[in-house]
Design an enzyme around this catalytic site. Structure first.
Site, short mmCIF file in Angstrom:
data_model
loop_
_atom_site.label_atom_id
_atom_site.label_comp_id
_atom_site.label_asym_id
_atom_site.label_seq_id
_atom_site.Cartn_x
_atom_site.Cartn_y
_atom_site.Cartn_z
N ARG A 1 -8.40 1.35 -3.85
CA ARG A 1 -7.73 0.05 -3.74
C ARG A 1 -8.73 -1.10 -3.82
O ARG A 1 -8.38 -2.20 -4.25
CB ARG A 1 -6.87 -0.03 -2.48
CG ARG A 1 -5.91 -1.20 -2.49
CD ARG A 1 -4.92 -1.13 -1.33
NE ARG A 1 -3.74 -0.34 -1.63
CZ ARG A 1 -2.58 -0.84 -2.05
NH1 ARG A 1 -2.46 -2.15 -2.29
NH2 ARG A 1 -1.55 -0.07 -2.27
N GLU B 1 0.11 -6.76 4.90
CA GLU B 1 -1.32 -6.83 4.60
C GLU B 1 -1.78 -8.08 3.85
O GLU B 1 -2.86 -8.61 4.15
CB GLU B 1 -1.72 -5.59 3.79
CG GLU B 1 -1.62 -4.30 4.57
CD GLU B 1 -1.85 -3.08 3.68
OE1 GLU B 1 -2.87 -2.41 3.86
OE2 GLU B 1 -1.01 -2.83 2.80
#
Length: 773
Positions: free
Chosen positions: A323, A725
């Site tokens: 990621r 997030e």
């Protein structure tokens, strides 16, 4: 039962989209919300404490636990030999022992566990253990790990075009390195689990975990029995932030082992120091980069490499570091790109998931590149950023995904206007010319964050909904509540489907015996997948109820409406409770499961092709800071945020998530520093040495607005977007603002500022600027 002329849609009160208080808000602030350590302990409960290695690397030559066993209150001392099944608590790779066996790989690795009548007795006894270790030199830093050549996983990269050729022919190139620190989760409720043995080998485990299914599986394989014999339950966590996605399994397994060995309920709660020493952090990284650009600062190629300190085992490092690569572009188009990651093994605790899951590290590097280009070109950093934004014809990411929902330019234009960025930047330039000691900086930075698990099979959720004959509703799903408001959002979804007040929907604890095989509550996908699963379960029941309502009142099913706690069928009206009672009398099921799997996810990691995300969440923040160049102290003067949540399910919860995420990101980039010594000992393992933001650190002038969205273009739950997030990365504007304040000391020189920008780091950068001058 009444007759009504017509269903009035305008009079119906929608539950979705309302600013409803968190379901436990009153209990949170009054201290009455029960967490695992608050639960009434069953009679005979025993308590555990860990015994750990005092060196970071070496072979276990022997152990003397006689004093431990003889200590007051001690019932048993558990070692690896006591585990009847598999000695592993890793999420995937099988490389993370519950109790070390034969060798230790980091300071703080658990070698034995004491079981005693009280927690105090267990902790005191644990200190009496003697572990003889043939110590070896540990690899502590990324550079130490690189020198050994050891990795926890193979390297990985995205490659597009011919970046090396572009570098050779570019008008300008810039190079740089930035060190990006890790971060301790510092959840208010530490790691804790309580296990209660049952008949026939059954085990009930109460765990503070984001992933009850993983705890269930870990405990079962450790005991050498089937998953069906173990139940894991979690009503709420006192924070998690990724630190209880994989890390909770070890402590649950130890409590279950103690329960099995003693036949008594067993609880394990880590002391804060032990928690910080023994559990993983955000991955810290060294990012090295080269950038090719033209005379206007438009990037033509990048070569980025992230050397990541993963610790001694893989844990979740595959997904985390992937990621990082997925978000190393942030909002910027790289025509040619090599973006690579090295997953370095070190003799430190295995790093793990943390809010953003590697994405923030990639974004910080991207923003440093933009700041560096602007400083070297003597340009407004926002101008450089906007020139490099994704746009039509420049809308394919380095991993081949075409952007379909790009609102970044419009969102940034709005924030640039509402934050008065241009005016304030001119004012700051004038201030810095006059002020010799205090220097101000301002930065406006974007956030583009992909939503979905990149591990395809995790993009699924289940739910269970019951309607009772009094009209009340119970809902259960696989998502966990850690303070983020998932439970209330799902309750609002169910209430909306039935047209009833959310107060009549009862939320129940997440448990593996109601919804099996659930994915972790992570990747910001909790509301997306669990909300949709609950909607489908409620929709199935509502459909059956509508059939009966139409039958009872000789109406078309298409004319049946649920709203305001009532059901309208043609000209007839009845309460929701009345219809529920009629369904029971007509033997119609008022219970249903629901299942949802995220569509369109086709990512193939081996070929680096396909679609890893369903959509992106966008946001931007503008931060202004003042830096004292004599002391390194820094103050945030003002923060403006515009963030995209699609059609908000609950604006109050969403704004709270944005504010909290920003402050947590601010802490990561300014005050929270993890310090290991050369022997691998974590020296910042308590709040006395590890500084999380306090109330006084929150900017007094803090302006948060939701983007006026028409809704997610993808068919998400009521067209909303994830909000867990992405807000953390809004805090990159603080780090960039600090960079610009220091840069004002010496025009055209890039401050060598690493993250976190602590006073010491700021002073190092300030002194370097003076030397450079």
């Amino acid at each position: 039962m009444n007759l009504s002329p017509k269903f009035d849609a305008a009079a119906a009160t929608a539950e979705v989209g309302r600013a409803v208080a968190h379901d436990s808000a009153a209990r949170h602030v009054s201290g009455s919300a029960p967490y695992i350590d608050d639960m009434r302990e069953p009679a005979g409960t025993v308590h555990l404490a860990p015994g750990h290695a005092e060196v970071a690397k070496g072979k276990i030559a022997g152990m003397d636990l006689s004093a431990v066993k003889a200590a007051p209150g001690v019932i048993a001392v558990l070692t690896a030999s006591d585990i009847p099944g598999i000695n592993d608590c890793s999420p995937a790779m099988g490389d993370d022992p519950i109790l070390a066996d034969g060798e230790v790989h980091f300071h703080g690795q658990v070698v034995f566990a004491v079981v005693a009548e009280t927690r105090d007795q267990a902790r005191r006894a644990a200190k009496l253990g003697k572990i003889m270790i043939d110590a070896a030199a540990p690899a502590v830093t990324v550079e130490d790990g690189e020198a050994t050549g050891e990795t926890v996983l193979p390297p990985y990269e995205f490659l597009r075009g011919t970046p090396d050729e572009e570098m050779d022919k570019a008008e300008h190139t810039v190079t740089g390195t930035i060190r990006i620190g890790g971060q301790e989760h510092f959840y208010l409720e530490g790691q804790v689990a309580m296990s209660v043995p049952g008949e026939g080998g059954e085990m009930l485990v109460y765990s503070s975990t984001q992933h009850p299914g993983e705890v269930q599986h870990c405990v079962a394989k450790m005991l050498g029995q089937s998953d069906a014999t173990v139940v894991c339950e979690c009503r709420r966590m006192g924070g998690a932030f990724g630190g209880k996605e994989s890390q909770a399994a070890q402590w649950a397994a130890l409590s279950a082992l103690a329960a099995r060995v003693t036949g008594r309920p067993a609880k394990m709660r880590l002391d804060r120091d032990d928690d910080m020493i023994m559990t993983g952090k955000r991955h810290d990284m060294r990012a090295d980069y080269r950038v090719a650009l033209d005379a206007r600062g438009v990037v033509s190629a990048v070569d980025m490499n992230f050397a990541s300190r993963c610790g001694y085992s893989a844990d979740l490092s595959l997904g985390v570091n992937d990621r990082t690569l997925f978000h190393a572009d942030n909002a910027y188009f790289y025509p040619h790109a090599r973006i690579a990651s090295q997953r370095i093994r070190t003799n430190t605790v295995s790093n793990t998931a943390f809010r953003g899951f590697g994405g923030p590290q990639g974004m910080v590097c991207a923003e440093r590149m933009m700041d560096q280009i602007a400083i070297l070109m003597d340009a407004d950093p926002l101008t450089i950023r906007k020139r490099n934004f994704y746009a039509r014809g420049r809308d394919v990411t380095p991993y081949g995904l075409k952007l379909e929902d790009n609102i970044m330019a419009a969102l940034v234009r709005e924030l640039e206007k509402t934050s008065e960025y241009k005016t304030r930047r001119r004012d700051i330039a004038r201030f810095n010319k006059k002020s010799k000691v205090l220097k101000k900086g301002i930065a406006l930075t974007p956030v583009k964050f992909g939503i979905s698990f990149t591990l395809k099979h995790l993009n699924q959720a289940g739910a269970l909904v019951h309607v009772y004959t009094d009209g009340s509703v119970q809902v259960n799903h696989g998502g966990t509540e850690m303070g983020q408001g998932l439970y209330i959002k799902v309750a609002q979804v169910v209430a909306e489907e039935f047209g009833i007040p959310v107060a009549t929907v009862k939320i129940t604890a997440t448990t593996t015996e109601k919804v099996p095989n659930a994915a972790p509550t992570a990747a910001s996908s909790g509301s997306d997948i669990n909300g949709m699963a609950a909607k489908r379960a409620a929709g199935a029941i509502r459909d059956r109820m509508a059939d009966l309502a139409a039958k009872l009142h000789q109406a078309k099913k298409s004319d049946v409406r649920f709203a305001g706690g009532k059901v309208y069928a043609g000209n007839a009206e009845m309460s929701f409770a009345e219809l529920a009672k009629e369904c029971f009398l007509d033997r119609i099921s008022l219970s249903s499961t629901g299942f949802y799997s995220t569509p369109k996810i086709t990512w193939d990691r081996n070929t680096a092709t396909g679609r890893p995300f369903l959509y992106f969440a966008y946001g931007a923040s503008c931060s202004e800071v003042t830096v004292d160049t004599l002391t390194g102290e820094m103050r945030i003067n003002r923060v403006d945020i515009v963030h995209d949540v699609g059609r908000s399910l609950n604006p109050a919860i969403d704004i709270g998530q944005i504010e909290g995420g920003f402050v947590q990101g601010m802490g990561w980039l300014t005050t929270e520093e993890l310090v290991y010594d050369d022997q691998g000992l974590l020296r910042t393992h308590a709040p006395s040495t590890y500084k999380i933001p306090t109330c006084s650190d929150v900017p007094e002038d803090f302006r948060v607005n939701l983007w006026a969205s028409k809704g997610n273009r993808e068919n998400t739950i009521y067209r909303s977007k994830a909000v867990g997030e992405p807000p953390l990365m809004l805090a990159t504007s603080v780090f960039s603002a600090i960079t610009m304040a220091i840069a004002s000391l010496n025009k055209g020189v890039v401050p060598p500022l690493d993250a976190p920008a602590t006073p010491e780091a700021i002073m190092r950068a300030v002194n370097a600027m003076k030397v450079e001058g």
